[in-house]
Write an enzyme that holds these catalytic residues in place. Sequence first.
Site, PDB file in Angstrom:
ATOM      1  CD  GLU A 431      -3.187  -1.274   2.272  1.00 48.74           C
ATOM      2  OE1 GLU A 431      -2.656  -0.839   3.289  1.00 48.74           O
ATOM      3  OE2 GLU A 431      -4.260  -1.657   1.895  1.00 48.74           O
ATOM      4  CD  GLU A 502      -3.591  -7.313   3.398  1.00 48.72           C
ATOM      5  OE1 GLU A 502      -4.475  -6.955   3.846  1.00 48.72           O
ATOM      6  OE2 GLU A 502      -2.574  -6.791   3.276  1.00 48.72           O
TER       7      GLU A 502
HETATM    8  C1  GAL Z   1      -5.169  -4.134   4.094  1.00 45.61           C
HETATM    9  C2  GAL Z   1      -3.721  -3.845   4.542  1.00 45.61           C
HETATM   10  C3  GAL Z   1      -3.455  -4.651   5.787  1.00 45.61           C
HETATM   11  C4  GAL Z   1      -4.751  -4.358   6.818  1.00 45.61           C
HETATM   12  C5  GAL Z   1      -6.075  -4.674   6.469  1.00 45.61           C
HETATM   13  C6  GAL Z   1      -7.199  -4.406   6.968  1.00 45.61           C
HETATM   14  O1  GAL Z   1      -5.543  -2.909   3.324  1.00 45.61           O
HETATM   15  O2  GAL Z   1      -2.775  -4.106   3.599  1.00 45.61           O
HETATM   16  O3  GAL Z   1      -2.289  -3.956   6.472  1.00 45.61           O
HETATM   17  O4  GAL Z   1      -4.681  -2.886   7.401  1.00 45.61           O
HETATM   18  O5  GAL Z   1      -6.216  -3.847   5.187  1.00 45.61           O
HETATM   19  O6  GAL Z   1      -7.165  -5.168   8.423  1.00 45.61           O
HETATM   20 MG    MG Z   2      -2.732  -0.280   5.449  1.00 45.29          MG
END
Ligand code: GAL
Ligand code: MG
Length: 986
Positions: A431, A502
């Site tokens: 990010e 993720e």
């Molecule tokens: C994503 C980010 C993670 C965490 C997650 C929300 O956008 O990469 O670090 O913040 O969202 O829990």
């Molecule tokens: Mg983040």
Amino acid sequence: MKLPNYYEDPNTLHVGTCENRSYYIPYGQDLNSHATLLSGDWRFGYYPYPEAVPADFINPDFDDSSMDTIPVPSCWQCHGYDYHQYTNVNYPIPFDPPYVPKENASGAYRTTFTLSAEAAKQRNFLYFEGVDSCFYVWVNGKFVGYSQVSHSSSEFEISSFVNEGTNTLAVLVLKWCDGTYLEDQDKLRMSGIFRDVLLLTRPKSFVRDYTVRTFLKDGGAGVVRVSVEADGEISPVLTLCDADKNPVGEAVLADGVYEFTVLNAKLWTAETPYLYTLTISTADEVITQAVGIREVYIKDGVVYVNGQNLKFRGTNRHDSDPVTGYTISKEQAIRDLTLMKQFNFNAIRTSHYPNAPWFTELCDRYGFYVIAESDIEMHGYLSTYHSDRENTLGLLDEGGVFTEAVLDRVQRNVIRDKNHPSVLIWSLGNEAGFGYAYQNAGRWTKEYDPTRLTHYESSTWDHSNRFDKSMLDLYSRMYATTEEVDSYFAEEGPKKPFIQCEFVHAMGNGPGDIEDYYQQIMKYDGFCGGFVWEWCDHAVNQGIAENGKTMYGYGGDFGEYPHDGNFCMDGLVYPDRTPHTGVYEWKNVVRPVRARLVDAHKVTLALKNMLDFTDMADAITLSYECKADGELLCSGEIAVPSTAPHTESEVTIPVTLPKTAADCYLKLTYLTKTAHELVPAGHEVGFDQFLLSGSAVRRLNTVTDEATAPTVTEGDRFLTVSGEEFTYQYDTFTGIFSSLERGGETISMDYSIFRAPTDNDRNIREEWERANYHHSQTRTYTTEYAIDGQTVQITSTVNLCAVTVQSIMKFTVIWTIDGAGTITCKIDAKRNTDMPYLPRFGVELTLPKSWQQVSYLGYGPQECYIDKHHLAWFDAFESTVEDMHEDYIKPQENGNHYHCRKASVGNGTNGVTAYAATSFDFSVSNYSDYELAVKKHNYELEESDFVTMHLDYKNSGVGSNSCGPQLLPQYQMNDKEFEWEYQLKF
Ligand code: GAL
Ligand code: MG
């Protein structure tokens, strides 16, 4: 003290540091370590800003006796200094890069180390494994250097600063620096020397660095290439031994590269983490390096490891502990890895920074594929005024302020961990947008290490077509919906492998979408898998509450501004590593065997080996159990046929099915056959369950007592229905029994659509609140009753509504009460589809507090939902009301049991049993829904003086919408029209 202001100068990232190198510990020829651990109790002074630090604290003769002591490594917030702060996207400081607040908390550290006369003459180095956020180093009062990049190593040569005997080491650590803008990871923000500090005493000439690369040759040979870089004159001797310490092959030196050819090489994979040992020996030193022979590459949009198309079943992992913060020992890391292995993970993304330098060594040894991520995140740019996701971050590095810093951070990650077989993928960071800095860092990475894959999720936010992204091997997304995945693969033309770096956001009660994604991962060869967000809940252990519970603090509990509440608690395990139910769901979805019912009569099943490199018969033993409504019919073990990875074979289970309407379920349980270092033999790795026979609808007999019908007395509002042993009050205004009295105990009933919002309900909750679902009520339009032979029948037409808003649902309810007081309820409903889907629809029973014993026939024993029930199976279970509660740190809806046929709650003498014609969701709790909805921490929960029991036609799924997509329609309580029938017996 006055410092050279490197900490606000992005052009000065490091002063006096050695060139980057891979991490290794050199030994002497006598096999004594050349590294001394300097960690331990150091002197410590905490100051509000650097100017307040006494200038002479760096001097050997400074009297430090009145300073505090602090353990190194540690985070100072975990030792009573400063304060904790949790922020996700938002920067905790004013946005003014590269400047940071003048009030910049400063930690002054002092320790000493001794050198023998001989050691003092050699070359000496200090090796810092991790310091947040930046630090200045002095030895014996002289300035040695400066460094930053919190989660990377910094090495300083101190040969010219040391002397025989005692030497003084002083370190000043600042809380903020220009690097803070690049370290905006979603985490509790902590500071200090949080990883080990080593003193290395090395000969005049030594191996400075080396690079190991492995390749596979046709015919099963493995090639290990090692290039060695010297500091001074050396003649290294290289040997390679197998796991039994037998040398394999000779090193052939060509063009400065040593090459070993290993015939019949045993390959390294996460399932078979076979390691060879490379020894690099010079006159005075020995370095050993574990070598895994393996190859990763992409062909036609598919990721292959050692020629096999495999899937990453991964999790994102932060260094996080409720007591030690960022400081993680090997024991703590191994505890995580053990759980990960036992819960069927094969991959880890080191979100969002390099872990301790020995972490990848553990992954080599225990077998995990690693996405090694650079220490970069600039998410906070998105919270600035006038920002947008696509442009803000990309623009940032066009200005060039951080171009060098981005490259530096990427290089530090890659070079430190380049010799580890576990690392398959380099991640450029998280990010931080995409622009020239990333284009540059990406090109460097691919050129430096063409043997691994590259990944960077933010590259897919940028649609400007201005940048070269050809060096990125994977198309990386986070939280892409199942629809987006389908459309990616529906598009024509060649494409990069798709990865969800993720997904299935594991916050609170959830995730409910693991199986749906896994179906897609199995369906598309080009979908190489995903990484759950995230491994653990982050919180701070603030002691023990009066009721004995640990008081975990999260954002806002430390009086800090800004903060992001409980968003840090989004892991698969609680802060103390107690598994959440979500990780059980994961474990069974990604089980190593998946069975398919081929023939329900013959009870023939196809077993698919989901492992990538191991024959199913070598890995798994199988036991089975067949039950009719929870009663055991038969059980046994079945030999697992030899089955190659990704193929199926059939087995037939010797079951004779009874002629009964009961639900006959066959459950197969898979156990490990042999022990792994972290997993014992006989460990359950998953199960499958199949319904072999039964009838979907069970006729509920409305006459359970042949005696005469109850009597009915009409009041102005209530109908009193009485039998020999009971008196029920039916409320003709609301269409439900306001009290059910028998044997001196009273129950009340109400319709129920509310639930204590889960973390994943945080978006839909706003709709629910707008629709006033939390203030719903019922009113009848009509009520009639009739006494027919043995029963009383009450029929009401009902409007379920809330003040201010329109009708939510209208239904007809028919209640049949017999002489024993058994109530059969039939509902025929039409929902107003202009209104949002419902949290749930059903009835809530308020039971006497003494009714603490529970038994049910349905999915259990863990909480489960329509979209999160792969962790559970159908069976007859017994429990207690207390054990049915899942104690989320931030309380919320929990403890549901999906697809129940029957449920009883009582005290052994009195009780209620509910029967479903088809099924219901069932839960029971000592806490009211209201209590679960309003309390911020589990330790604040107060039990009610009654028991709340829910029977739902449907309780909506839990999904992962706290960060993931909306709950899929098929899991919502969104039915337009439905019928529901259940019975209550007392
Ligand atoms: C994503 C980010 C993670 C965490 C997650 C929300 O956008 O990469 O670090 O913040 O969202 O829990
Ligand atoms: Mg983040």
